[in-house]
Design a protein around this motif. Structure first.
Motif, PDB file in Angstrom:
ATOM      1  N   LEU A  80     -69.594  85.999 -15.217  1.00  0.00           N
ATOM      2  CA  LEU A  80     -68.520  86.355 -16.127  1.00  0.00           C
ATOM      3  C   LEU A  80     -68.271  85.182 -17.060  1.00  0.00           C
ATOM      4  O   LEU A  80     -68.052  84.060 -16.609  1.00  0.00           O
ATOM      5  CB  LEU A  80     -67.235  86.652 -15.340  1.00  0.00           C
ATOM      6  CG  LEU A  80     -67.358  87.682 -14.229  1.00  0.00           C
ATOM      7  CD1 LEU A  80     -66.116  87.683 -13.369  1.00  0.00           C
ATOM      8  CD2 LEU A  80     -67.613  89.052 -14.799  1.00  0.00           C
ATOM      9  N   LYS A  82     -66.435  84.122 -21.077  1.00  0.00           N
ATOM     10  CA  LYS A  82     -65.724  84.466 -22.304  1.00  0.00           C
ATOM     11  C   LYS A  82     -66.646  84.170 -23.479  1.00  0.00           C
ATOM     12  O   LYS A  82     -67.489  83.279 -23.418  1.00  0.00           O
ATOM     13  CB  LYS A  82     -64.450  83.631 -22.442  1.00  0.00           C
ATOM     14  CG  LYS A  82     -63.441  83.864 -21.350  1.00  0.00           C
ATOM     15  CD  LYS A  82     -62.741  85.178 -21.529  1.00  0.00           C
ATOM     16  CE  LYS A  82     -61.622  85.310 -20.507  1.00  0.00           C
ATOM     17  NZ  LYS A  82     -60.986  86.600 -20.574  1.00  0.00           N
ATOM     18  N   TYR A 159     -69.969  94.283 -22.043  1.00  0.00           N
ATOM     19  CA  TYR A 159     -69.026  93.506 -22.844  1.00  0.00           C
ATOM     20  C   TYR A 159     -67.672  94.177 -22.794  1.00  0.00           C
ATOM     21  O   TYR A 159     -67.556  95.392 -22.962  1.00  0.00           O
ATOM     22  CB  TYR A 159     -69.506  93.384 -24.289  1.00  0.00           C
ATOM     23  CG  TYR A 159     -68.590  92.539 -25.136  1.00  0.00           C
ATOM     24  CD1 TYR A 159     -68.509  91.171 -24.923  1.00  0.00           C
ATOM     25  CD2 TYR A 159     -67.785  93.101 -26.121  1.00  0.00           C
ATOM     26  CE1 TYR A 159     -67.655  90.378 -25.676  1.00  0.00           C
ATOM     27  CE2 TYR A 159     -66.933  92.311 -26.882  1.00  0.00           C
ATOM     28  CZ  TYR A 159     -66.878  90.953 -26.651  1.00  0.00           C
ATOM     29  OH  TYR A 159     -66.029  90.165 -27.398  1.00  0.00           O
ATOM     30  N   ASP A 160     -66.626  93.401 -22.575  1.00  0.00           N
ATOM     31  CA  ASP A 160     -65.254  93.895 -22.583  1.00  0.00           C
ATOM     32  C   ASP A 160     -64.600  93.361 -23.854  1.00  0.00           C
ATOM     33  O   ASP A 160     -64.261  92.178 -23.931  1.00  0.00           O
ATOM     34  CB  ASP A 160     -64.510  93.404 -21.338  1.00  0.00           C
ATOM     35  CG  ASP A 160     -63.085  93.925 -21.262  1.00  0.00           C
ATOM     36  OD1 ASP A 160     -62.482  94.233 -22.322  1.00  0.00           O
ATOM     37  OD2 ASP A 160     -62.563  94.015 -20.140  1.00  0.00           O
ATOM     38  N   GLU A 162     -61.667  93.861 -25.169  1.00  0.00           N
ATOM     39  CA  GLU A 162     -60.268  93.448 -25.043  1.00  0.00           C
ATOM     40  C   GLU A 162     -60.155  92.054 -24.435  1.00  0.00           C
ATOM     41  O   GLU A 162     -59.368  91.234 -24.882  1.00  0.00           O
ATOM     42  CB  GLU A 162     -59.494  94.456 -24.202  1.00  0.00           C
ATOM     43  CG  GLU A 162     -59.299  95.785 -24.909  1.00  0.00           C
ATOM     44  CD  GLU A 162     -58.568  96.798 -24.049  1.00  0.00           C
ATOM     45  OE1 GLU A 162     -57.900  96.397 -23.074  1.00  0.00           O
ATOM     46  OE2 GLU A 162     -58.670  97.997 -24.377  1.00  0.00           O
ATOM     47  N   MET A 163     -60.947  91.787 -23.395  1.00  0.00           N
ATOM     48  CA  MET A 163     -60.929  90.487 -22.721  1.00  0.00           C
ATOM     49  C   MET A 163     -61.849  89.484 -23.417  1.00  0.00           C
ATOM     50  O   MET A 163     -61.818  88.299 -23.106  1.00  0.00           O
ATOM     51  CB  MET A 163     -61.363  90.630 -21.266  1.00  0.00           C
ATOM     52  CG  MET A 163     -60.483  91.543 -20.430  1.00  0.00           C
ATOM     53  SD  MET A 163     -58.928  90.795 -20.001  1.00  0.00           S
ATOM     54  CE  MET A 163     -59.455  89.484 -18.939  1.00  0.00           C
ATOM     55  N   LYS A 164     -62.707  89.985 -24.337  1.00  0.00           N
ATOM     56  CA  LYS A 164     -63.748  89.168 -24.967  1.00  0.00           C
ATOM     57  C   LYS A 164     -64.561  88.469 -23.877  1.00  0.00           C
ATOM     58  O   LYS A 164     -64.745  87.254 -23.880  1.00  0.00           O
ATOM     59  CB  LYS A 164     -63.158  88.175 -25.956  1.00  0.00           C
ATOM     60  CG  LYS A 164     -62.471  88.848 -27.116  1.00  0.00           C
ATOM     61  CD  LYS A 164     -62.298  87.909 -28.273  1.00  0.00           C
ATOM     62  CE  LYS A 164     -61.596  88.503 -29.442  1.00  0.00           C
ATOM     63  NZ  LYS A 164     -61.938  89.788 -29.883  1.00  0.00           N
ATOM     64  N   GLU A 165     -65.058  89.301 -22.946  1.00  0.00           N
ATOM     65  CA  GLU A 165     -65.759  88.800 -21.769  1.00  0.00           C
ATOM     66  C   GLU A 165     -67.114  89.482 -21.632  1.00  0.00           C
ATOM     67  O   GLU A 165     -67.223  90.704 -21.757  1.00  0.00           O
ATOM     68  CB  GLU A 165     -64.910  89.066 -20.523  1.00  0.00           C
ATOM     69  CG  GLU A 165     -65.496  88.525 -19.257  1.00  0.00           C
ATOM     70  CD  GLU A 165     -64.554  88.721 -18.092  1.00  0.00           C
ATOM     71  OE1 GLU A 165     -63.917  87.732 -17.683  1.00  0.00           O
ATOM     72  OE2 GLU A 165     -64.444  89.868 -17.617  1.00  0.00           O
ATOM     73  N   ARG A 167     -70.284  90.272 -19.110  1.00  0.00           N
ATOM     74  CA  ARG A 167     -70.592  90.416 -17.691  1.00  0.00           C
ATOM     75  C   ARG A 167     -72.079  90.696 -17.548  1.00  0.00           C
ATOM     76  O   ARG A 167     -72.607  91.606 -18.180  1.00  0.00           O
ATOM     77  CB  ARG A 167     -69.828  91.580 -17.067  1.00  0.00           C
ATOM     78  CG  ARG A 167     -68.359  91.361 -17.012  1.00  0.00           C
ATOM     79  CD  ARG A 167     -67.655  92.604 -16.507  1.00  0.00           C
ATOM     80  NE  ARG A 167     -66.231  92.362 -16.577  1.00  0.00           N
ATOM     81  CZ  ARG A 167     -65.425  92.484 -15.548  1.00  0.00           C
ATOM     82  NH1 ARG A 167     -65.887  92.869 -14.389  1.00  0.00           N
ATOM     83  NH2 ARG A 167     -64.146  92.243 -15.685  1.00  0.00           N
TER      84      ARG A 167
END
Length: 174
Positions: A80, A82, A159-160, A162-165, A167
């Motif tokens: 994980l 950012k 890719y998330d 909202e979290m700018k993350e 995985r």
């Protein structure tokens, strides 16, 4: 015997000089819970080295986590971090408009791969194009996603927004 699943969280160092020691440390943690032959150990080491190298190269110094999940008959390695979403050379980018179509993508000038979108922000790495020409024993180091795809049973990116993350989800049948 420990109750399954076993989840272990560790932070990735942002120092390339520590890759070998860190890889050994993670493998030692896994070996506390599983007996793995040398072939599995090698596969796991290759995956961890590539995940760490990718993190050092692309995380811009932000903290990156690895989560190990041991749940017989599977070992999952999640990374994980950012940052910006993954980019590749293809007319389609994340978010995908058409998730039904496999995409031929490139992560470098000479690196051809296929991916299968699973949703607008998630895709599975498929076996590399020309897999018959590739082998973990002969593959140059800079082919990180190839290495992870060949060494794992399943390799997924998500890719998330909202979290700018980012995985990276790697699964190995044990």
């Amino acid at each position: 015997m420990n109750k399954l699943p076993i989840t272990i969280d560790v932070e990735i160092p942002n120092d390339s000089d520590k890759i070998y020691d860190y890889t050994k440390h993670i493998l030692d943690i896994i070996m506390e819970h599983l007996h793995l032959d040398l072939s599995y150990q090698r596969r796991i080491k290759l995956i961890i080295v590539e995940l760490i190298t990718n993190s050092i190269k692309h995380s811009n110094g932000l903290p990156t986590q690895i989560q190990l999940i041991i749940d017989h008959p599977q070992l999952s390695i999640l990374k994980l971090e950012k940052g910006l979403q993954i980019e590749f050379s293809s007319p389609q980018q994340i978010p995908f408009e058409n998730i039904e179509q496999k995409l031929h993508v490139s992560f470098s000038e000479s690196n051809n791969h296929e991916i299968q979108p699973l949703d607008r922000y998630k895709f599975r790495f498929l076996n590399p194009i020309r897999k018959d020409e590739l082998s973990l024993d002969r593959l140059p180091e800079h082919f990180g996603f190839y290495i992870i795809t060949l060494a794992s049973d399943s390799f997924i990116y998500q890719y998330d927004p909202e979290m700018k993350e980012n995985r990276y989800i790697v699964n190995i049948k044990i």
